[in-house]
Design a protein around this motif. Sequence first.
Motif, short mmCIF file in Angstrom:
data_model
loop_
_atom_site.label_atom_id
_atom_site.label_comp_id
_atom_site.label_asym_id
_atom_site.label_seq_id
_atom_site.Cartn_x
_atom_site.Cartn_y
_atom_site.Cartn_z
N SER A 162 15.49 -64.03 36.37
CA SER A 162 15.21 -65.41 36.76
C SER A 162 14.96 -66.28 35.53
CB SER A 162 13.99 -65.46 37.68
OG SER A 162 14.14 -64.61 38.78
N VAL A 163 14.31 -65.71 34.51
CA VAL A 163 14.04 -66.45 33.28
C VAL A 163 15.36 -66.79 32.59
CG1 VAL A 163 12.90 -66.36 31.03
CG2 VAL A 163 11.81 -65.30 33.01
N TYR A 164 16.28 -65.82 32.54
CA TYR A 164 17.59 -66.10 31.94
C TYR A 164 18.31 -67.21 32.69
CZ TYR A 164 16.78 -61.27 30.31
OH TYR A 164 16.25 -60.12 29.80
N ARG A 165 18.24 -67.13 34.03
CA ARG A 165 18.99 -68.08 34.85
C ARG A 165 18.48 -69.50 34.68
NH1 ARG A 165 18.50 -63.65 39.45
NH2 ARG A 165 20.39 -62.45 39.00
N VAL A 166 17.16 -69.68 34.65
CA VAL A 166 16.65 -71.04 34.50
C VAL A 166 16.95 -71.57 33.11
CG1 VAL A 166 14.29 -70.50 33.70
CG2 VAL A 166 14.71 -72.54 35.08
N PHE A 167 16.94 -70.71 32.10
CA PHE A 167 17.26 -71.15 30.74
C PHE A 167 18.72 -71.59 30.66
CE2 PHE A 167 18.40 -70.40 26.25
CZ PHE A 167 17.44 -71.19 25.64
N ILE A 168 19.60 -70.82 31.27
CA ILE A 168 21.03 -71.18 31.30
C ILE A 168 21.22 -72.48 32.08
CG2 ILE A 168 23.29 -70.49 32.19
CD1 ILE A 168 22.44 -67.57 31.59
#
Length: 246
Positions: A162-168
């Motif tokens: 989820s952290v990767y997704r929001v950063f992207i």
Amino acid sequence: MNWLSGSNEKYIFEMYSASHLAVLAIFILISAVLYFSHAKLRKRQLRILELLAAGSLFLVELGFHLWLAATGNWNASDSLPLELCSISLFLTIILLITKNKLVYELLLFTALLGASQALLTPLLNFDFPHFRFFHFFFTHMMMIWAVFYFTWVLGFRPTIRSVYRVFIFLNILLPFVLLINKLVDGNYMFLSHKPGIASLLDFLGPYPWYILSLEGLVIIFSLLIWLVFKGKTQVAGRKGTGERAE
């Protein structure tokens, strides 16, 4: 009607005034109800309330833009829904309607990173009982309550992905918002310059380096949010079938 006027002469907002503290007390109270009553709420059929909440957010936001237009204050440089909290508002509406896990993941971080700061340090000119006061606090509180509701009542949980997704997601938005800022001479998401008042950005270096500092802060705070909210995903009605947080 004065409470719909475009002038704040009679409605000057002061941070941590009685009206501000009253709103924060309401926010804490309802948040506590969601947390301590989540087991009881999980057993109830709340679909109609979810849709009503989504509809109320849409109507209040629509009313805000109509108010801006009626008072001659709507302009492309600062009225488009391109601020982080505006984006979170539309994510909230979509989440309440669709219950999509990806939308929940994005909203968890954007709402807690943006709306929580807005509640504590509002950029607001109009005090109670002006329409803008209700619009500001209602929308920002609803964003966070929706996150709490989906987490505590419906059992949604973030994973490390989820952290990767929001950063992207935020970095896909960034060039688009930069382009809009250039076209309309705007400062959405403070990507053109720092705000004219004291803010956290003052400690993050000069333009454009504070944008890179913000990227680092997004990662750090997103990881903290993940640590607080991570757990075994157990979506209401399907207990035990969710994916384990990573």
